[in-house]
Design an enzyme around this catalytic site. Structure first.
Site, PDB file in Angstrom:
ATOM      1  N   ARG A  51      29.874  39.814  39.604  1.00 10.62           N
ATOM      2  CA  ARG A  51      31.274  39.166  38.697  1.00 10.62           C
ATOM      3  C   ARG A  51      31.314  39.249  39.713  1.00 10.62           C
ATOM      4  NH1 ARG A  51      29.672  42.299  34.495  1.00 10.62           N
ATOM      5  NH2 ARG A  51      32.175  43.430  34.367  1.00 10.62           N
TER       6      ARG A  51
ATOM      7  N   ARG B 181      29.845  48.754  30.069  1.00 10.68           N
ATOM      8  CA  ARG B 181      29.610  47.312  29.657  1.00 10.68           C
ATOM      9  C   ARG B 181      28.598  47.112  29.447  1.00 10.68           C
ATOM     10  NH1 ARG B 181      34.231  43.364  29.125  1.00 10.68           N
ATOM     11  NH2 ARG B 181      32.714  42.384  30.560  1.00 10.68           N
TER      12      ARG B 181
ATOM     13  N   ARG C 222      38.309  30.335  33.968  1.00 13.14           N
ATOM     14  CA  ARG C 222      37.895  31.288  35.206  1.00 13.14           C
ATOM     15  C   ARG C 222      37.584  30.583  36.385  1.00 13.14           C
ATOM     16  NH1 ARG C 222      36.524  35.911  32.257  1.00 13.14           N
ATOM     17  NH2 ARG C 222      34.852  37.217  33.486  1.00 13.14           N
TER      18      ARG C 222
ATOM     19  N   LYS D 103      43.137  43.286  32.496  1.00  7.68           N
ATOM     20  CA  LYS D 103      43.443  42.473  31.159  1.00  7.68           C
ATOM     21  C   LYS D 103      43.331  42.183  30.387  1.00  7.68           C
ATOM     22  CE  LYS D 103      40.594  39.538  33.288  1.00  7.68           C
ATOM     23  NZ  LYS D 103      40.170  39.874  33.664  1.00  7.68           N
TER      24      LYS D 103
ATOM     25  N   ARG E 289      32.981  51.798  33.090  1.00 11.44           N
ATOM     26  CA  ARG E 289      33.717  51.632  31.377  1.00 11.44           C
ATOM     27  C   ARG E 289      32.128  51.747  30.449  1.00 11.44           C
ATOM     28  NH1 ARG E 289      36.341  45.318  32.196  1.00 11.44           N
ATOM     29  NH2 ARG E 289      33.866  45.278  31.857  1.00 11.44           N
TER      30      ARG E 289
HETATM   31  P1  AMP Z   1      34.679  38.969  30.199  1.00 17.16           P
HETATM   32  O1  AMP Z   1      34.864  39.840  29.418  1.00 17.16           O
HETATM   33  O2  AMP Z   1      36.117  38.696  30.335  1.00 17.16           O
HETATM   34  O3  AMP Z   1      34.411  39.839  31.720  1.00 17.16           O
HETATM   35  O4  AMP Z   1      33.623  37.809  30.827  1.00 17.16           O
HETATM   36  C1  AMP Z   1      32.461  38.457  30.385  1.00 17.16           C
HETATM   37  C2  AMP Z   1      32.053  37.559  30.601  1.00 17.16           C
HETATM   38  O5  AMP Z   1      31.390  35.973  29.727  1.00 17.16           O
HETATM   39  C3  AMP Z   1      31.672  36.931  31.923  1.00 17.16           C
HETATM   40  O6  AMP Z   1      31.042  37.414  33.163  1.00 17.16           O
HETATM   41  C4  AMP Z   1      31.124  35.234  32.152  1.00 17.16           C
HETATM   42  O7  AMP Z   1      29.626  35.522  31.965  1.00 17.16           O
HETATM   43  C5  AMP Z   1      31.252  35.182  30.492  1.00 17.16           C
HETATM   44  N1  AMP Z   1      32.630  34.445  30.198  1.00 17.16           N
HETATM   45  C6  AMP Z   1      34.059  34.537  29.864  1.00 17.16           C
HETATM   46  N2  AMP Z   1      34.820  34.110  29.750  1.00 17.16           N
HETATM   47  C7  AMP Z   1      34.117  32.930  30.637  1.00 17.16           C
HETATM   48  C8  AMP Z   1      34.669  31.393  30.752  1.00 17.16           C
HETATM   49  N3  AMP Z   1      36.379  31.127  31.125  1.00 17.16           N
HETATM   50  N4  AMP Z   1      34.194  30.849  31.822  1.00 17.16           N
HETATM   51  C9  AMP Z   1      32.928  30.958  32.010  1.00 17.16           C
HETATM   52  N5  AMP Z   1      32.000  32.195  32.123  1.00 17.16           N
HETATM   53  C10 AMP Z   1      32.966  32.848  30.914  1.00 17.16           C
END
Ligand code: AMP
Length: 185
Positions: A142, A131, A90, A15, A129
């Site tokens: 996740r 991270r 989410r 994404k 990755r």
């Molecule tokens: P991502 O970079 O989209 O994989 O997000 C990394 C982490 O940020 C996720 O595992 C959540 O802990 C948090 N996060 C990102 N976007 C959201 C969202 N819309 N609602 C809740 N937590 C989020």
């Protein structure tokens, strides 16, 4: 051409990479809630301090923090010409909130792109990755959180006829080309 896009898909589906590319091509902001949270955590802002334990554990950050964050971001001047949302909504509550927010802002979603990638490919990609929240345990959590809370967001948009599913298990360039075709249609 579509100007307001939502990217859905499990962690590791690509994404972020694809949303960034399309946003550059379309000259609209790429809004990644995960990136906003990681930068808030790195800077030690109040949002970052509150969000850190959830991000580290692979859990969703509570809606009370996320809804304010997205409301403020979509009200910024650069977001008036369009946007690509990556990582939001989410869960179904966030999707319902976004619907109402967009009515207030007199905007509407043009298209929802959902990247589909087999589970075993996701895990391999996430492990590679590196991270900070990509430890094996956090990855497992996740993916669980995705299945339980985020996958229903696909149905939410499917029912509203916005959803386009794209095969994400290909070379990144091939995925970008498929996405472009949908967005430019
Ligand atoms: P991502 O970079 O989209 O994989 O997000 C990394 C982490 O940020 C996720 O595992 C959540 O802990 C948090 N996060 C990102 N976007 C959201 C969202 N819309 N609602 C809740 N937590 C989020």
């Amino acid at each position: 051409m579509a100007k307001r896009l939502i990217f859905l898909g499990p962690p590791g589906a690509g994404k972020g990479t694809q949303a960034k590319r399309l946003a550059e091509l379309m000259e609209i902001p790429h809004i990644s809630t995960g990136e906003i949270l990681r930068s808030a955590i790195a800077l030690g802002t109040p949002l970052g301090t509150q969000a850190k334990k959830y991000v580290d554990a692979g859990e969703l950050v509570p809606d009370e923090l996320m809804l304010d964050l997205i409301g403020e971001r979509l009200a910024q001047p650069d977001a008036q010409k369009g946007w690509i949302l990556d990582g939001f909504p989410r869960n179904v509550e966030q999707a319902e909130f976004l619907d109402k927010l967009l009515v207030e802002l007199q905007q509407q979603v043009d298209c929802v792109l959902s990247l589909k990638v087999p589970d075993e490919v996701l895990v391999a990609r996430l492990l590679g990755r590196g991270r900070k929240d990509d430890s094996e345990e956090t990855i497992r959590r996740r993916l669980e959180v995705y299945r339980e809370q985020t996958a229903p967001v696909n149905d939410f948009y499917q029912e509203r006829r916005f959803l386009s599913v794209v095969d994400g298990d290909r070379a990144p360039e091939a995925v970008t080309a498929a996405l472009r075709e949908l967005v430019e249609a």
